[in-house]
Design an enzyme around this catalytic site. Sequence first.
Site, PDB file in Angstrom:
ATOM      1  N   LYS A   1       0.832  -1.219   0.000  1.00 46.09           N
ATOM      2  CA  LYS A   1       0.000   0.000   0.000  1.00 46.09           C
ATOM      3  C   LYS A   1       0.861   1.261   0.000  1.00 46.09           C
ATOM      4  O   LYS A   1       0.605   2.187  -0.756  1.00 46.09           O
ATOM      5  CB  LYS A   1      -0.895   0.062   1.247  1.00 46.09           C
ATOM      6  CG  LYS A   1      -1.941  -1.009   1.342  1.00 46.09           C
ATOM      7  CD  LYS A   1      -2.882  -0.759   2.514  1.00 46.09           C
ATOM      8  CE  LYS A   1      -2.230  -0.855   3.880  1.00 46.09           C
ATOM      9  NZ  LYS A   1      -1.708  -2.181   4.220  1.00 46.09           N
TER      10      LYS A   1
ATOM     11  N   ARG B   1      -9.982   1.479   7.963  1.00 42.40           N
ATOM     12  CA  ARG B   1      -9.594   0.089   8.228  1.00 42.40           C
ATOM     13  C   ARG B   1     -10.716  -0.672   8.909  1.00 42.40           C
ATOM     14  O   ARG B   1     -10.542  -1.836   9.241  1.00 42.40           O
ATOM     15  CB  ARG B   1      -8.370   0.071   9.143  1.00 42.40           C
ATOM     16  CG  ARG B   1      -7.057  -0.169   8.396  1.00 42.40           C
ATOM     17  CD  ARG B   1      -5.955  -0.045   9.414  1.00 42.40           C
ATOM     18  NE  ARG B   1      -4.782  -0.802   9.106  1.00 42.40           N
ATOM     19  CZ  ARG B   1      -3.651  -0.261   8.669  1.00 42.40           C
ATOM     20  NH1 ARG B   1      -3.576   1.007   8.414  1.00 42.40           N
ATOM     21  NH2 ARG B   1      -2.589  -1.025   8.473  1.00 42.40           N
TER      22      ARG B   1
ATOM     23  N   ARG C   1      11.335  -5.559   5.110  1.00 44.51           N
ATOM     24  CA  ARG C   1      11.030  -4.162   4.771  1.00 44.51           C
ATOM     25  C   ARG C   1      11.900  -3.205   5.582  1.00 44.51           C
ATOM     26  O   ARG C   1      12.134  -3.408   6.759  1.00 44.51           O
ATOM     27  CB  ARG C   1       9.557  -3.878   5.067  1.00 44.51           C
ATOM     28  CG  ARG C   1       9.196  -2.406   4.958  1.00 44.51           C
ATOM     29  CD  ARG C   1       7.732  -2.177   4.756  1.00 44.51           C
ATOM     30  NE  ARG C   1       6.891  -2.695   5.813  1.00 44.51           N
ATOM     31  CZ  ARG C   1       5.556  -2.786   5.720  1.00 44.51           C
ATOM     32  NH1 ARG C   1       4.947  -2.391   4.638  1.00 44.51           N
ATOM     33  NH2 ARG C   1       4.855  -3.270   6.722  1.00 44.51           N
TER      34      ARG C   1
ATOM     35  N   ARG D   1      10.607  -1.062  10.931  1.00 44.48           N
ATOM     36  CA  ARG D   1       9.485  -0.776  11.830  1.00 44.48           C
ATOM     37  C   ARG D   1       9.435  -1.811  12.950  1.00 44.48           C
ATOM     38  O   ARG D   1       9.642  -2.982  12.713  1.00 44.48           O
ATOM     39  CB  ARG D   1       8.165  -0.826  11.050  1.00 44.48           C
ATOM     40  CG  ARG D   1       7.906   0.409  10.251  1.00 44.48           C
ATOM     41  CD  ARG D   1       6.744   0.239   9.325  1.00 44.48           C
ATOM     42  NE  ARG D   1       5.557  -0.370   9.911  1.00 44.48           N
ATOM     43  CZ  ARG D   1       4.382  -0.473   9.291  1.00 44.48           C
ATOM     44  NH1 ARG D   1       4.254   0.004   8.057  1.00 44.48           N
ATOM     45  NH2 ARG D   1       3.362  -1.041   9.863  1.00 44.48           N
TER      46      ARG D   1
ATOM     47  N   ARG E   1      -1.440  -8.688  12.993  1.00 47.10           N
ATOM     48  CA  ARG E   1      -1.890  -7.671  12.028  1.00 47.10           C
ATOM     49  C   ARG E   1      -2.688  -8.309  10.893  1.00 47.10           C
ATOM     50  O   ARG E   1      -3.675  -7.745  10.429  1.00 47.10           O
ATOM     51  CB  ARG E   1      -0.678  -6.909  11.462  1.00 47.10           C
ATOM     52  CG  ARG E   1      -0.067  -5.967  12.482  1.00 47.10           C
ATOM     53  CD  ARG E   1       1.359  -5.595  12.133  1.00 47.10           C
ATOM     54  NE  ARG E   1       1.465  -4.818  10.919  1.00 47.10           N
ATOM     55  CZ  ARG E   1       2.587  -4.673  10.222  1.00 47.10           C
ATOM     56  NH1 ARG E   1       3.706  -5.262  10.622  1.00 47.10           N
ATOM     57  NH2 ARG E   1       2.607  -3.948   9.147  1.00 47.10           N
TER      58      ARG E   1
HETATM   59  P1  AMP Z   1       0.437   0.875   8.652  1.00 50.73           P
HETATM   60  O1  AMP Z   1       1.641   1.756   8.597  1.00 50.73           O
HETATM   61  O2  AMP Z   1      -0.672   1.343   7.750  1.00 50.73           O
HETATM   62  O3  AMP Z   1       0.781  -0.583   8.472  1.00 50.73           O
HETATM   63  O4  AMP Z   1      -0.144   1.009  10.141  1.00 50.73           O
HETATM   64  C1  AMP Z   1       0.613   0.588  11.270  1.00 50.73           C
HETATM   65  C2  AMP Z   1      -0.308   0.372  12.449  1.00 50.73           C
HETATM   66  O5  AMP Z   1      -0.941   1.625  12.791  1.00 50.73           O
HETATM   67  C3  AMP Z   1      -1.465  -0.586  12.206  1.00 50.73           C
HETATM   68  O6  AMP Z   1      -1.089  -1.939  12.393  1.00 50.73           O
HETATM   69  C4  AMP Z   1      -2.468  -0.117  13.256  1.00 50.73           C
HETATM   70  O7  AMP Z   1      -2.123  -0.569  14.543  1.00 50.73           O
HETATM   71  C5  AMP Z   1      -2.272   1.408  13.227  1.00 50.73           C
HETATM   72  N1  AMP Z   1      -3.197   2.038  12.262  1.00 50.73           N
HETATM   73  C6  AMP Z   1      -2.884   2.605  11.067  1.00 50.73           C
HETATM   74  N2  AMP Z   1      -3.987   3.051  10.439  1.00 50.73           N
HETATM   75  C7  AMP Z   1      -5.029   2.747  11.254  1.00 50.73           C
HETATM   76  C8  AMP Z   1      -6.434   2.912  11.149  1.00 50.73           C
HETATM   77  N3  AMP Z   1      -7.003   3.464  10.078  1.00 50.73           N
HETATM   78  N4  AMP Z   1      -7.200   2.488  12.193  1.00 50.73           N
HETATM   79  C9  AMP Z   1      -6.650   1.932  13.283  1.00 50.73           C
HETATM   80  N5  AMP Z   1      -5.337   1.711  13.436  1.00 50.73           N
HETATM   81  C10 AMP Z   1      -4.521   2.115  12.429  1.00 50.73           C
END
Ligand code: AMP
Length: 222
Positions: free
Chosen positions: A13, A88, A127, A160, A171
């Site tokens: 993404k 999400r 990553r 990360r 996740r």
């Molecule tokens: P990402 O960088 O998009 O993989 O997001 C990392 C983490 O941030 C996710 O695993 C969630 O814990 C949190 N997170 C990101 N976006 C959201 C969202 N829209 N709603 C809830 N938690 C989020």
Amino acid sequence: MVIIMLGAPGTGKGTVSGMLSDKLNIPQVSTGDIFRKHISEQTELGKLANSYISQGKLVPDDVTINLVKDRLQQDDVQEGVILDGFPRTVKQAEALDNMLNNLNRKVSLTVNLTTPEKELIERVVNRRICPKCKTVYNLILNPPHNENICDNCGNELVKREDDNESTFKGRLNTYIQETSPLVNYYENQEKLFSAVVSQSINKMGKDVTQDVLEYIKKKHIT
Ligand code: AMP
């Protein structure tokens, strides 16, 4: 134009959002990046978010929705935005529809990325990201030219904290249970473009980005 990126962790993404952002000249807004910034600055929001993120869980809807509501009021996203990682949950998607409605805007397109599960874990553990310019690398598929240094801005790359095998499983489960219903949600609204990102068919982020751009053109999406 409001583009939403959907997909399990590791589907790409962030990579596809970044490329679309460059090509369409509209900002990429990643809720994950916003949370990580708060975590590194040790704000109250950062502490709260970290307690969920470190367990592979979603940050509560009300917190995330308010964050995006504020972000969507800012000047730089008025012409267009790529929402990378939001919504999400169905609750977030409904809240987004309301927010956009109030701003006389609507979702233009949802890009749904899928990848065979066995490739996802490999991608996540390998990553590396640039904390400064957000470029995403993969040590095997797309390594930086100089070890651990961003090709784009020269900053040191980081891994990360949630990119490890055990958090990944949480996740992925969270994605299946809470986020995947959004595929139907946007399909029912006829706003879904699905694409497979996979080494096994030799189709990676840059190819999918090209497909999305062609689809936008063909369908006159604005
Ligand atoms: P990402 O960088 O998009 O993989 O997001 C990392 C983490 O941030 C996710 O695993 C969630 O814990 C949190 N997170 C990101 N976006 C959201 C969202 N829209 N709603 C809830 N938690 C989020």
